[in-house]
Design a protein around this motif. Structure first.
Motif, PDB file in Angstrom:
ATOM      1  N   ASP A 170       0.807  -1.222   0.000  1.00  0.00           N
ATOM      2  CA  ASP A 170       0.000   0.000   0.000  1.00  0.00           C
ATOM      3  C   ASP A 170       0.837   1.268   0.000  1.00  0.00           C
ATOM      4  O   ASP A 170       0.293   2.373   0.048  1.00  0.00           O
ATOM      5  N   LEU A 171       2.151   1.137  -0.075  1.00  0.00           N
ATOM      6  CA  LEU A 171       3.062   2.284   0.008  1.00  0.00           C
ATOM      7  C   LEU A 171       3.621   2.637  -1.360  1.00  0.00           C
ATOM      8  O   LEU A 171       4.024   1.757  -2.131  1.00  0.00           O
TER       9      LEU A 171
ATOM     10  N   ALA B 215       5.158  10.782  -1.361  1.00  0.00           N
ATOM     11  CA  ALA B 215       4.814   9.562  -0.632  1.00  0.00           C
ATOM     12  C   ALA B 215       3.296   9.454  -0.526  1.00  0.00           C
ATOM     13  O   ALA B 215       2.613  10.455  -0.266  1.00  0.00           O
TER      14      ALA B 215
ATOM     15  N   TYR C 285       0.085   6.469   0.884  1.00  0.00           N
ATOM     16  CA  TYR C 285      -0.144   5.206   1.579  1.00  0.00           C
ATOM     17  C   TYR C 285      -1.641   4.921   1.608  1.00  0.00           C
ATOM     18  O   TYR C 285      -2.438   5.778   2.009  1.00  0.00           O
TER      19      TYR C 285
ATOM     20  N   GLN D 287      -6.863   7.053   1.127  1.00  0.00           N
ATOM     21  CA  GLN D 287      -5.448   7.082   0.758  1.00  0.00           C
ATOM     22  C   GLN D 287      -4.905   8.507   0.886  1.00  0.00           C
ATOM     23  O   GLN D 287      -5.207   9.371   0.058  1.00  0.00           O
TER      24      GLN D 287
END
Length: 372
Positions: A246-247, A282, A284, A291
């Motif tokens: 999920d990153l 970034a 996640y 998200q």
């Protein structure tokens, strides 16, 4: 997702996908992208419909119809955003012809797919939304492929070449009676290495183009009525991305070099402009429907200003743009997303270096997209 027209077992089956987006932009001090200060603006709309068909095992055909409105740009004019004939000889060799997407950096060729990313605005140091018309698609062709390297991962390459027609806005009531702007040639390429570490890829992109501009001023003496300029732009980007579960982590850095000269009324060579910029991002996925993401983006319009600016470049506020952004993405269901985004901006380079603009300002966006 999407629709299928025809018998699913038939090679003439047409896959149909589409999207509709509506956004709102509000700036605390400066007009950015649209007339966004004051009460903000809803002039941030997009709609697209694309079709693909695979009549033969190795041949595919596709096109996308697209219309948008962004302030004074677009005005909901329907156009063919991209279209192509694609023939894949092998995994390591395929060709496309038509209006193909420009590969530059990690995300330029998917910048039209809002559902494929978390941010509303991709980092502007590399992907300024105001340049979408200019540097999204190219009339020409593309060579692409993927080569497996065994334990070393794999290499993906794409090379694009062609020209770009640049539509001109209405000139009624303006001092400029007629003008022409075009990019007679553009070449670009991207090489990405998918490393042995699952989810990690690194690579680079290069670009070169020629820009021609001719402007005519009515009511001006004949020896000064026409201005003609030619510019050659070179660019290069280094890219890295890591996606695991999920990153998502990504970073890119770019430099551009603009060499311009005026042909008329007086031949003149302008100083070379070297710009640079980059970002770190970034995101996640906390859950299926939520998200968050953030990035820091920076850009310098001209690193060669030197003593021409005070303080010296690149610190001059009219020459820089820092953008700290945060996004919350909500997937309401498999067909509908809503995004909220805030930006803290420093500098006025994104505004064309307007000296009277506020140096520090905020930008807020809301966008909802339905797609299938």
């Amino acid at each position: 997702m999407g629709w299928t027209l025809g018998d699913p077992e038939s090679p003439s089956t047409i896959d149909v996908h589409g999207f509709v987006s509506q956004g709102y932009i509000k700036s605390t001090a400066n007009d950015y992208l649209v007339d966004s200060s004051g009460g903000g603006s809803f002039e941030f709309s997009e709609a697209g419909l694309n079709f693909t068909v695979q009549p033969l095992d190795r041949l595919s055909i596709g096109m996308q119809l697209f219309a948008y409105n962004l302030g004074t740009s677009g005005n909901f004019t329907l156009r063919a955003d991209w279209f192509y004939l694609d023939y894949r000889f092998r995994d390591w060799l395929g060709i496309r012809a038509g209006r193909v997407k420009l590969v530059y950096g990690l995300y330029n060729d998917i910048s039209d797919i809002d559902a494929a990313r978390t941010p509303i605005l991709l980092p502007p140091s590399i992907y300024p939304l105001s340049n979408r018309d200019l540097l999204f698609g190219v009339q020409g062709g593309e060579v692409y492929g993927y080569a497996r390297l065994g334990s070393l991962g794999g290499l993906e390459y794409r090379a694009v070449g062609g020209a770009i027609d640049i539509p001109l806005p209405s000139q009624i009531g303006q001092a400029v009676e007629a003008s022409s702007v075009d990019i007679p040639y553009l070449v670009a390429g991207r090489l990405m290495w998918e490393t042995p570490l699952d989810g990690l890829r690194v690579g680079g992109s290069v670009l070169a183009l020629r820009l021609n501009e001719d402007v005519f001023f009515p009511g001006v003496p004949a020896d000064a009525a026409t201005e003609s300029a030619r510019a050659t732009l070179y660019g290069a980007i280094g890219s890295i991305e890591y996606v695991a579960h999920d990153l998502q982590l990504a970073a890119e850095y770019a430099q551009t070099r603009n060499e311009a000269r005026e042909l008329a009324p007086t031949p003149t060579r302008a100083p070379t402009v070297v710009g640079s910029g980059g970002y770190a991002l970034a995101t996640y996925r906390v859950s299926r429907w939520f998200q968050p993401g953030a990035y820091y983006s920076f850009s310098y319009a001209n690193r060669n200003l030197g003593s021409q600016s005070a303080p010296p470049a690149p610190q001059n506020d009219e020459n820089v743009q820092d953008d700290l952004a945060g996004t919350l993405r909500f997937d309401v269901n498999n067909f509908w997303i809503v995004k909220l985004e805030g930006h803290y901006m420093h500098g006025t380079e994104a505004l064309g270096g307007v000296p009277t603009a506020a140096t520090n300002w905020g930008l807020f966006l809301i966008k909802t997209t339905g797609y299938f």
